[in-house]
Write a protein that holds these residues in place. Sequence first.
Motif, PDB file in Angstrom:
ATOM      1  N   SER A  53       1.383  -2.104 -63.601  1.00 17.84           N
ATOM      2  CA  SER A  53       1.805  -3.450 -63.177  1.00 17.84           C
ATOM      3  C   SER A  53       2.464  -3.377 -61.801  1.00 17.84           C
ATOM      4  CB  SER A  53       2.808  -4.066 -64.167  1.00 17.84           C
ATOM      5  OG  SER A  53       4.095  -3.505 -63.981  1.00 17.84           O
ATOM      6  N   GLY A  54       2.706  -4.533 -61.217  1.00 14.78           N
ATOM      7  CA  GLY A  54       3.408  -4.582 -59.933  1.00 14.78           C
ATOM      8  C   GLY A  54       4.812  -4.011 -60.059  1.00 14.78           C
ATOM      9  N   THR A  55       5.464  -4.301 -61.173  1.00 15.92           N
ATOM     10  CA  THR A  55       6.818  -3.777 -61.386  1.00 15.92           C
ATOM     11  C   THR A  55       6.788  -2.254 -61.469  1.00 15.92           C
ATOM     12  OG1 THR A  55       7.481  -5.784 -62.538  1.00 15.92           O
ATOM     13  CG2 THR A  55       8.788  -3.814 -62.984  1.00 15.92           C
ATOM     14  N   GLN A  78       8.227 -11.332 -51.442  1.00 15.49           N
ATOM     15  CA  GLN A  78       8.873 -12.193 -52.425  1.00 15.49           C
ATOM     16  C   GLN A  78       7.886 -12.648 -53.495  1.00 15.49           C
ATOM     17  OE1 GLN A  78       9.527 -12.416 -48.574  1.00 15.49           O
ATOM     18  NE2 GLN A  78       9.021 -14.527 -49.014  1.00 15.49           N
ATOM     19  N   SER A  79       8.480 -13.296 -54.514  1.00 15.63           N
ATOM     20  CA  SER A  79       7.667 -13.992 -55.523  1.00 15.63           C
ATOM     21  C   SER A  79       7.374 -15.406 -55.046  1.00 15.63           C
ATOM     22  CB  SER A  79       8.428 -14.079 -56.845  1.00 15.63           C
ATOM     23  OG  SER A  79       8.710 -12.793 -57.304  1.00 15.63           O
ATOM     24  N   VAL A  80       8.320 -15.978 -54.303  1.00 14.62           N
ATOM     25  CA  VAL A  80       8.063 -17.256 -53.628  1.00 14.62           C
ATOM     26  C   VAL A  80       7.652 -16.878 -52.213  1.00 14.62           C
ATOM     27  CG1 VAL A  80       9.113 -19.373 -52.765  1.00 14.62           C
ATOM     28  CG2 VAL A  80       9.741 -18.502 -55.022  1.00 14.62           C
ATOM     29  N   ALA A 136       2.764  -8.185 -54.209  1.00 18.75           N
ATOM     30  CA  ALA A 136       2.266  -8.541 -55.554  1.00 18.75           C
ATOM     31  C   ALA A 136       1.485  -9.855 -55.546  1.00 18.75           C
ATOM     32  CB  ALA A 136       3.430  -8.628 -56.529  1.00 18.75           C
ATOM     33  N   HIS A 137       2.103 -10.889 -54.975  1.00 20.85           N
ATOM     34  CA  HIS A 137       1.467 -12.207 -55.015  1.00 20.85           C
ATOM     35  C   HIS A 137       0.297 -12.340 -54.058  1.00 20.85           C
ATOM     36  CE1 HIS A 137       3.201 -15.294 -57.604  1.00 20.85           C
ATOM     37  NE2 HIS A 137       4.140 -14.383 -57.774  1.00 20.85           N
ATOM     38  N   VAL A 138       0.425 -11.730 -52.897  1.00 19.78           N
ATOM     39  CA  VAL A 138      -0.485 -12.067 -51.798  1.00 19.78           C
ATOM     40  C   VAL A 138      -1.527 -10.976 -51.511  1.00 19.78           C
ATOM     41  CG1 VAL A 138       1.067 -13.703 -50.664  1.00 19.78           C
ATOM     42  CG2 VAL A 138       1.340 -11.262 -50.226  1.00 19.78           C
TER      43      VAL A 138
HETATM   44  C1  LIG Z   1       7.089 -10.045 -55.561  1.00 20.03           C
HETATM   45  C2  LIG Z   1       6.727  -9.535 -56.915  1.00 20.03           C
HETATM   46  N1  LIG Z   1       6.782  -8.227 -57.141  1.00 20.03           N
HETATM   47  C3  LIG Z   1       6.463  -7.705 -58.334  1.00 20.03           C
HETATM   48  C4  LIG Z   1       6.080  -8.506 -59.360  1.00 20.03           C
HETATM   49  C5  LIG Z   1       5.786  -7.906 -60.682  1.00 20.03           C
HETATM   50  O1  LIG Z   1       4.485  -7.867 -60.967  1.00 20.03           O
HETATM   51  P1  LIG Z   1       3.973  -7.545 -62.441  1.00 20.03           P
HETATM   52  O2  LIG Z   1       4.140  -8.797 -63.205  1.00 20.03           O
HETATM   53  O3  LIG Z   1       2.569  -7.109 -62.207  1.00 20.03           O
HETATM   54  O4  LIG Z   1       4.831  -6.453 -62.973  1.00 20.03           O
HETATM   55  C6  LIG Z   1       6.001  -9.891 -59.194  1.00 20.03           C
HETATM   56  C7  LIG Z   1       5.573 -10.740 -60.310  1.00 20.03           C
HETATM   57  O5  LIG Z   1       5.302 -11.879 -60.262  1.00 20.03           O
HETATM   58  C8  LIG Z   1       6.347 -10.415 -57.932  1.00 20.03           C
HETATM   59  O6  LIG Z   1       6.328 -11.730 -57.721  1.00 20.03           O
END
Ligand SMILES: Cc1ncc(COP(=O)(O)O)c(C=O)c1O
Length: 437
Positions: free
Chosen positions: A103-105, A181-183, A209-211
């Motif tokens: 995952s991104g995290t 960012q997420s936003v 992650a988003h872009v």
């Molecule tokens: C900026 C950003 N980084 C990391 C993540 C985490 O991604 P994931 O849900 O794949 O773990 C997100 C998730 O929306 C995110 O917005």
Amino acid sequence: MSRQNGSWSPSEKTFGKAMQVLDATASSGELYRNGLGMIASENIVSPMVQKIVASDLHGRYAEGLPGRRYYQGCNDFDTIESLGIDLAKSVFNAPFANIQSTSGTVSNIAALKALAKPGDKITAVSTADGGHISHARMGAVGLRDLDLSTYPWDEERMEPDIDGACALIREIKPKVSLIGQSVFLFPTPLKEIADAAHEVGSTVMYDGAHVLGLIAGGVFQDPLREGADVMTGSSHKTFPGPQGGFLLSSSEDEKMHKRLNNAIFPGVCSSYHLHHVAGKVVALAEFEEYGQSYAQDIIKNAQSFAQALAAEGFDVLAESRNYTASHQVLTRHGGKDSGAGAKAADLLEQAGIITNMNMLPGDTKALSPSGLRLGVQELTRVGMGTNEMEEVAALYARVLLHNENPSDIKEDVKNLKSNFQIIRYCFNDSQQSGYPL
Ligand SMILES: Cc1ncc(COP(=O)(O)O)c(C=O)c1O
């Protein structure tokens, strides 16, 4: 469970639970098939990826890297992963790619493991300004026990205050300067930040992650050439693959590559979900073919959706910058911390439009924010264009501005969506290219 007449038969109670799961899964599928999925972090995978994700690979292990495994039986997966690494390097134009992250995290945790030690300093965007939880003490940054300072934020431009961010980096000399960012409405002026960071020996980590799909499609920014040393991201947002992550780097240094690979395995993953990795590889191949036009269409749709919402009378953020340069659009529905975003998201769901409430500048409470964060990447993927964006904005107005009964609107949502049941920008262009279960 009991054995009757030579065969195992389940008890009604346990079988009932499994059936409940099947029913709920089918019902969730229905919701998205008939509704409008507009959560900015989601997408829908291609039929070929759906097939691979449901394959035998889901039960297999392949610790290590292609050709250097700890288990037998990995020859075919070696072929898949080697192909994927090459494709990821090409799609993201990156000298280094690891495609194992789940995952991104997980990519962020691994990157921070590779780039910093406990107690080191890090700079990032605060969660209140749109940073992700993994950039905060409550998430990966805290898990690595890093000393976090957040950048000042420019509310008008909806990006880090660049002079302030550079000054902060020069002052505290963080081990890692984290951007993203997420936003994420606009590209970050990365070059200035990277110059400041490199001047003080800091590594620049860009969370895309988003872009990621917009970056790979060439329509957002090019972090690995603008100064980012490492780029992380999810494989399932604007990059339209199965859930998972990427870990990429602009570095040519093999020691850095080894550190990044080791941070994923054995650092933070043992099994890394081979079915998802194989699905990612197919998604990469599809992206190489169709990604550029997909990314361009997402941007066109986001801008036209934002303009249409504003024309309907909504308060759309960042008007002075034409609202958005990404897949996201932000709307404000009431005063700070009013919970108006939560109420709006709930009403929209009753009409079959799936969104999420979001904190906007000034909000302090994640559960009662004033806004919505909307994404058009999934609607674009099923073929909606700018005309449909106007229709969707009109549906939003009926629910949220004209107070029509959401369940009446649900039928109109379903009718609109019935014409968009084929997943595009992938290797299946037949009429069967449909929604999963
Ligand atoms: C900026 C950003 N980084 C990391 C993540 C985490 O991604 P994931 O849900 O794949 O773990 C997100 C998730 O929306 C995110 O917005």
